[in-house]
Design a protein around this motif. Structure first.
Motif, PDB file in Angstrom:
ATOM      1  N   LEU A   1       0.804  -1.198   0.038  1.00 54.97           N
ATOM      2  CA  LEU A   1       0.010   0.046  -0.022  1.00 54.97           C
ATOM      3  C   LEU A   1       0.892   1.230  -0.023  1.00 54.97           C
ATOM      4  CD1 LEU A   1      -2.576  -1.293   2.722  1.00 54.97           C
ATOM      5  CD2 LEU A   1      -3.002  -1.066   0.348  1.00 54.97           C
ATOM      6  N   PRO A   2       0.315   2.326  -0.584  1.00 54.26           N
ATOM      7  CA  PRO A   2       1.055   3.624  -0.569  1.00 54.26           C
ATOM      8  C   PRO A   2       1.557   4.095   0.695  1.00 54.26           C
ATOM      9  CG  PRO A   2      -0.741   3.752  -2.237  1.00 54.26           C
ATOM     10  CD  PRO A   2      -0.889   2.299  -1.379  1.00 54.26           C
ATOM     11  N   VAL A   3       2.485   5.055   0.984  1.00 56.93           N
ATOM     12  CA  VAL A   3       2.714   5.772   2.054  1.00 56.93           C
ATOM     13  C   VAL A   3       1.492   6.627   2.262  1.00 56.93           C
ATOM     14  CG1 VAL A   3       4.447   6.890   3.671  1.00 56.93           C
ATOM     15  CG2 VAL A   3       5.198   5.066   1.980  1.00 56.93           C
ATOM     16  N   GLY A   4       1.318   6.638   3.679  1.00 54.09           N
ATOM     17  CA  GLY A   4       0.299   7.754   3.929  1.00 54.09           C
ATOM     18  C   GLY A   4      -1.179   7.012   4.487  1.00 54.09           C
ATOM     19  N   ARG A   5      -1.677   7.328   5.661  1.00 56.43           N
ATOM     20  CA  ARG A   5      -2.856   6.683   5.967  1.00 56.43           C
ATOM     21  C   ARG A   5      -3.978   7.156   4.851  1.00 56.43           C
ATOM     22  NH1 ARG A   5      -4.925   8.431  11.829  1.00 56.43           N
ATOM     23  NH2 ARG A   5      -2.853   7.422  12.348  1.00 56.43           N
ATOM     24  N   TRP A   6      -4.315   8.045   4.346  1.00 56.62           N
ATOM     25  CA  TRP A   6      -5.394   7.978   3.392  1.00 56.62           C
ATOM     26  C   TRP A   6      -5.285   7.380   2.423  1.00 56.62           C
ATOM     27  CZ3 TRP A   6     -10.221   8.389   3.289  1.00 56.62           C
ATOM     28  CH2 TRP A   6     -10.970   8.788   2.203  1.00 56.62           C
ATOM     29  N   ALA A   7      -3.781   7.735   1.643  1.00 56.80           N
ATOM     30  CA  ALA A   7      -3.535   6.901   0.585  1.00 56.80           C
ATOM     31  C   ALA A   7      -3.647   5.383   0.621  1.00 56.80           C
ATOM     32  CB  ALA A   7      -1.967   7.529   0.071  1.00 56.80           C
ATOM     33  N   ALA A   8      -3.253   4.724   1.593  1.00 52.54           N
ATOM     34  CA  ALA A   8      -3.380   3.371   1.998  1.00 52.54           C
ATOM     35  C   ALA A   8      -4.546   2.886   2.173  1.00 52.54           C
ATOM     36  CB  ALA A   8      -2.338   3.074   3.181  1.00 52.54           C
TER      37      ALA A   8
ATOM     38  N   ARG B   1      -8.993  10.853  -2.891  1.00 50.14           N
ATOM     39  CA  ARG B   1      -7.684  10.251  -2.801  1.00 50.14           C
ATOM     40  C   ARG B   1      -6.823  10.776  -3.978  1.00 50.14           C
ATOM     41  NH1 ARG B   1      -3.229   9.335  -3.782  1.00 50.14           N
ATOM     42  NH2 ARG B   1      -2.003   7.350  -3.743  1.00 50.14           N
ATOM     43  N   TRP B   2      -7.171  10.880  -5.068  1.00 53.83           N
ATOM     44  CA  TRP B   2      -6.453  11.369  -6.371  1.00 53.83           C
ATOM     45  C   TRP B   2      -6.710  13.012  -6.679  1.00 53.83           C
ATOM     46  CZ3 TRP B   2      -2.655   8.507  -7.721  1.00 53.83           C
ATOM     47  CH2 TRP B   2      -2.681   6.958  -7.512  1.00 53.83           C
ATOM     48  N   ARG B   3      -7.442  13.698  -5.724  1.00 57.67           N
ATOM     49  CA  ARG B   3      -7.562  15.051  -6.158  1.00 57.67           C
ATOM     50  C   ARG B   3      -6.521  15.730  -6.468  1.00 57.67           C
ATOM     51  NH1 ARG B   3      -7.759  14.498  -0.696  1.00 57.67           N
ATOM     52  NH2 ARG B   3      -6.729  16.090   0.468  1.00 57.67           N
ATOM     53  N   GLY B   4      -6.600  16.838  -7.346  1.00 58.69           N
ATOM     54  CA  GLY B   4      -5.367  17.603  -7.561  1.00 58.69           C
ATOM     55  C   GLY B   4      -5.644  18.011  -9.186  1.00 58.69           C
ATOM     56  N   PRO B   5      -4.774  18.969  -9.552  1.00 59.64           N
ATOM     57  CA  PRO B   5      -4.893  19.649 -10.892  1.00 59.64           C
ATOM     58  C   PRO B   5      -4.889  18.480 -12.043  1.00 59.64           C
ATOM     59  CG  PRO B   5      -2.451  19.755 -10.212  1.00 59.64           C
ATOM     60  CD  PRO B   5      -3.305  19.224  -9.069  1.00 59.64           C
ATOM     61  N   VAL B   6      -5.735  18.687 -13.084  1.00 57.11           N
ATOM     62  CA  VAL B   6      -5.624  17.823 -14.303  1.00 57.11           C
ATOM     63  C   VAL B   6      -5.446  18.398 -15.549  1.00 57.11           C
ATOM     64  CG1 VAL B   6      -7.469  16.246 -15.334  1.00 57.11           C
ATOM     65  CG2 VAL B   6      -7.757  16.717 -12.882  1.00 57.11           C
ATOM     66  N   PRO B   7      -4.594  17.715 -16.482  1.00 54.53           N
ATOM     67  CA  PRO B   7      -4.367  18.476 -17.527  1.00 54.53           C
ATOM     68  C   PRO B   7      -5.383  19.002 -18.371  1.00 54.53           C
ATOM     69  CG  PRO B   7      -2.760  16.689 -17.041  1.00 54.53           C
ATOM     70  CD  PRO B   7      -3.884  16.664 -16.097  1.00 54.53           C
TER      71      PRO B   7
END
Length: 293
Positions: free
Chosen positions: A49-56, A121-127
């Motif tokens: 699992l990825p590092v980070g509680r929410w990511a995991a 979890r994957w929020r952020g800028p989008v091209p």
């Protein structure tokens, strides 16, 4: 054989068993869908699992929601379901405002919840190119919902409005508009997630999210079908209803089976794409002991 491919192969077999059971309206094994989702959950965990509680927790939490709903809707034992008919005269039809909305939300609340979890979890800028692609993909789904609502409104307006609802009933057009909200929300969230995942380079997972938006088309018709309307308004534009592919005695539920196949395939692609070895983040050690994947 390594655990990852073994778990994924077993999940695919369970998906196939569930789809066949839906197609023939007789479950091959009642727990096939539940086990498929549990196996996908295990597949996601054993890969690290990825590092980070929410990511995991995001992907396991989304799959847990789906598995819980699959458990809730597990098909009954063959022969144990009550089958009955309800015959309504035109002057007995009473339209409930939230009938279609409730039906759509009941069917896909877990999917909507899982999409929200993954979006956070994957929020952020989008091209911009992926935003444009998501908008173009959403247009047919939203357009189909609009066409269905307008066609039903026109048929009701040109017919006798009296049978459409009794004095205590709701406006049928308002009920139909509300009925398409869950399907439009499903398509919007799925395509927003697809754009986010594509922006992070997770193209396989993005394809799964985009495929999930296709499920919104039959959901539109099934939600509208839950609204009791007199006659058959809008029948000419009904393209994804349960009878869109002619049922036969051997295959009584082709459209529901296709819908389930698309939905579960989307989940498979999402999980495989999010678990891939090309993830951006470093992986935490596997939570399961034993042979490494």
């Amino acid at each position: 054989m390594r655990r990852g491919p073994l778990l994924l192969s077993a999940a695919v077999v369970c998906v196939a068993l569930h789809v066949v059971g839906v197609l023939v309206a007789r479950p091959v094994w009642r727990g096939a869908e539940v086990l498929a989702l549990v196996l996908l959950l295990a597949y996601a965990v054993v890969g690290g699992l990825p590092v980070g509680r929410w990511a995991a927790l995001a992907t396991p939490a989304a799959l847990a929601l789906l598995a819980a709903d699959a458990l809730r809707t597990m098909p009954p034992e063959p022969g144990s379901a009550d089958i009955g008919w309800q015959v309504l005269r035109p002057d007995e039809v009473r339209v409930e405002l939230t009938a279609g909305f409730d039906a759509g939300l009941t069917a896909y609340w877990a999917t909507l919840g899982a999409l929200v979890v993954l979006l956070l979890r994957w929020r952020g800028p989008v091209p911009p190119r992926w935003v444009v692609a998501a908008g173009a993909a959403a247009a047919p789904v939203v357009g189909y919902a609009v066409v269905r609502v307008v066609d039903i409104w026109r048929d009701l307006a040109t017919g006798d409005p009296a049978p459409a609802s009794d004095v205590d009933g709701a406006d049928p057009v308002s009920a139909v508009i509300l009925a398409v909200v869950p399907s439009v929300a499903l398509a919007t969230l799925a395509l927003a997630l697809a754009a986010l995942l594509a922006g992070h380079g997770r193209l396989l997972a993005a394809a799964g999210a985009a495929l999930l938006a296709v499920v919104a088309l039959p959901l539109t018709d099934s939600s509208i079908g839950a609204v009791p309307l007199s006659g058959f308004p809008g029948e000419g534009t009904e393209l994804f209803a349960w009878h869109a592919v002619t049922p036969t005695s051997a295959m009584p539920q082709p459209v529901p089976a296709l819908t389930v196949a698309v939905e579960l395939t989307a989940y498979l692609l999402l999980v495989v794409g999010l678990r891939g070895a090309d993830r951006d983040e470093p992986a935490a050690p596997s939570l399961m002991v034993g042979q490494a994947d």
